[in-house]
Design an enzyme around this catalytic site. Structure first.
Site, PDB file in Angstrom:
ATOM      1  CB  SER A  39      -0.963  -0.107   0.947  1.00  0.00           C
ATOM      2  OG  SER A  39       0.128   0.092   2.602  1.00  0.00           O
ATOM      3  CG  ASP A 306      -2.885   5.773   6.768  1.00  0.00           C
ATOM      4  OD1 ASP A 306      -3.270   5.245   5.444  1.00  0.00           O
ATOM      5  OD2 ASP A 306      -1.953   5.626   6.845  1.00  0.00           O
ATOM      6  CG  HIS A 309       0.182   4.573   3.911  1.00  0.00           C
ATOM      7  ND1 HIS A 309      -1.558   4.050   4.385  1.00  0.00           N
ATOM      8  CD2 HIS A 309       0.545   3.016   3.542  1.00  0.00           C
ATOM      9  CE1 HIS A 309      -1.473   2.613   4.284  1.00  0.00           C
ATOM     10  NE2 HIS A 309       0.245   2.514   2.971  1.00  0.00           N
TER      11      HIS A 309
END
Ligand SMILES: *[C@@H]1O[C@H](CO)[C@@H](O)[C@H](O)[C@H]1NC(C)=O
Ligand SMILES: *[C@@H]1O[C@H](CO)[C@@H](O)[C@H](O)[C@H]1NC(C)=O
Ligand SMILES: *[C@@H]1O[C@H](CO)[C@@H](O)[C@H](O)[C@H]1NC(C)=O
Length: 342
Positions: A39, A306, A309
Site C-alpha cells: 500500500s 494515516d 502511510h
C-alpha cells in the site's frame, strides 16, 4: 518519539522539497518504469477488489490533482515522486486500468500484499508479490507484441527502472497477527526473516528473468514506530521493529549476491527509516483514515497521513534520498539516479 526528534528528521525533507522544486523537466532518464509492492505504492489496484484495504475515498487524495485514486496518502506516493525525479510527465498507470498505455511502465502494487501469498488475507483480496510478477509477464508479452520483436522488447526492458517496496505486511499483517497466522508459532523471528529473504530472493530472480536489470528494493521501514503499530502493541512495539530489522539486515547481502551471480544485474538496496504521527483520524485496528473525516490542516507538518502511510512531504524526502543519496549508506551500490545512467 519526541517532537524535536520528529522535527530533526523532517527538516532535511523540507529542505529537499525546496531543491526538488527547481528540478528541470525533459525526456525521462529511462524509457520505462515498473512498480511492485504494497500500500505504500498502490495507486488503485485494490479499488475493484473485495477487500477492506482500499483508499478510494476522502480524505485520501485530498492534495492530489486527480483527487482520491486509491493512493494511501494525501498526495503522491514515494514511487510517484521517484517517477517525477526520473523525468516522467505522467504517473505510471495501475495494472488494474487495463486500457492505459503500458509502454512507459505499469504499477502492480497492491495494499496489504506481501512476499508471502497468504499475507493480508484477513482483510480480503489482494495481489501478492508472486501474482504481481505474473501480471508483469502479461505486460512483457504485450510490449513484445507492440514492438513486434522479442529481442527489441528484451533490450527495451533492460533499460527500465524497477522499484519494489514490500515486506512490511509480512510482519504487520502476518507474523504479528497470531490469531490468524501460525507463522510466529512455527518460526523464530530469525527463521522467519531467513525464509522471507529466501523467498524474496527467488522473486527478484524471477523479475530478473523477465528482463529487469535496474532494480531498486526498499528495506522495511521502522514499521514499529508507525502510529498504528504503537497503538496495537503499546510498549511492545519495538519487538515488531526488531523482527523486521532482521529481515532488512539481509537485503544488502541479498542485493550483492544477486549482482554477483546474475549477469548484468544492477540491484540496489534503499535504506528506509520511519517517523511518527497521523494527520487523519484512523479506524482502530485498520489504521486507515475514518471515511470522510477531516484531515489535519497543515499537512506539510505531518509525517504520517494515516496509521501507516507517509504524507507527501515525507514521501518526497524518501524518494529524494533513494534517487540521489545523501549518505553512502542510503543506497548500495547505486542510488536510482546512478542506476538510470548505467
Ligand atoms: C501535491 O503534489 C503536487 C505535484 O503533483 C505538488 O505540486 C503539490 O505541491 C503537492 N501538494 C501538497 C499539499 O503536498
Ligand atoms: C507485551 O508483551 C508481554 C510479554 O510478552 C505481554 O504479556 C503483553 O500482553 C504485551 N502487551 C501488548 C499490548 O501486546
Ligand atoms: C541504514 O541506515 C542506518 C541509519 O542511518 C544505519 O545504521 C545502517 O547501517 C544502514 N544500513 C546499511 C545496510 O547501510
Amino acid at each position: 518519539m519526541a517532537f524535536n526528534d520528529t522535527l530533526r528528521i523532517l527538516l532535511p525533507f523540507l529542505f529537499l522539497t525546496q531543491c526538488l522544486q527547481n528540478f528541470v523537466r525533459g525526456e525521462p532518464q529511462v524509457p520505462c518504469y515498473f512498480i511492485f509492492g504494497d500500500s505504500l505504492v498502490d495507486s488503485g489496484n485494490n479499488n475493484q477488489l473485495n477487500t477492506q484495504a482500499k483508499a478510494n475515498y476522502l480524505p485520501y487524495g485530498v492534495d492530489f490533482p486527480e483527487g482520491f485514486t486509491g493512493r494511501f496518502t494525501n498526495n503522491r506516493t514515494i514511487t510517484d515522486i521517484i517517477g517525477q525525479l526520473l523525468g516522467f510527465e505522467d504517473f505510471i498507470p495501475p495494472f488494474a486500468n487495463k486500457m492505459e498505455d503500458i509502454i512507459r511502465g505499469v504499477n502492480y502494487a497492491s495494499a496489504v500484499s506481501g512476499i508471502r501469498d497468504e499475507t493480508g488475507k484477513q482483510q480480503g483480496d489482494r495481489i501478492p508479490l508472486n501474482e504481481q510478477l505474473r501480471n508483469h509477464l502479461i505486460t512483457v508479452l504485450r510490449i513484445t507484441k507492440i514492438m513486434k520483436s522479442a529481442s527489441a522488447a528484451r533490450q527495451y526492458l533492460q533499460k527500465c527502472i524497477y522499484v519494489v517496496i514490500t515486506g512490511n505486511n509480512d510482519y504487520i499483517n502476518n507474523y504479528f497477527v497470531p490469531d490468524i497466522y501460525p507463522t510466529s508459532r512455527l518460526y523464530t523471528p530469525q527463521q522467519f526473516a531467513d525464509g522471507l529473504a529466501r523467498q524474496y530472493s527467488n522473486q527478484l530472480k524471477d523479475l530478473y528473468f523477465s528482463g529487469a536489470r535496474k532494480v531498486a528494493i526498499f528495506g522495511v521501514g521502522l514499521i514499529g514506530l508507525t502510529p498504528e503499530i504503537i497503538g496495537r502493541f503499546g510498549a511492545n512495539y519495538s519487538m515488531v521493529n526488531d523482527a523486521a530489522q532482521l529481515f532488512s539486515n539481509k537485503l544488502l547481502p541479498l542485493v550483492n549476491d544477486l549482482n554477483s551471480h546474475l549477469t548484468g544485474a544492477k540491484f540496489t538496496y534503499i535504506n528506509t527509516t520511519g517517523i511518527t504521527d497521523t494527520c487523519c483520524p484512523v479506524v482502530q485496528d485498520l489504521g486507515t483514515c475514518v471515511p470522510g473525516s477531516t484531515p489535519c490542516t497543515d499537512r506539510t507538518q505531518y509525517a504520517y497521513f494515516d496509521g501507516f502511510h507517509p504524507t507527501d512531504v515525507v514521501n518526497e524526502g524518501f524518494a529524494g534520498r533513494a534517487y540521489n543519496e545523501k549518505l553512502p549508506s542510503d543506497a548500495s551500490p547505486y542510488d536510482i539516479s546512478r542506476l538510470a545512467r548505467l
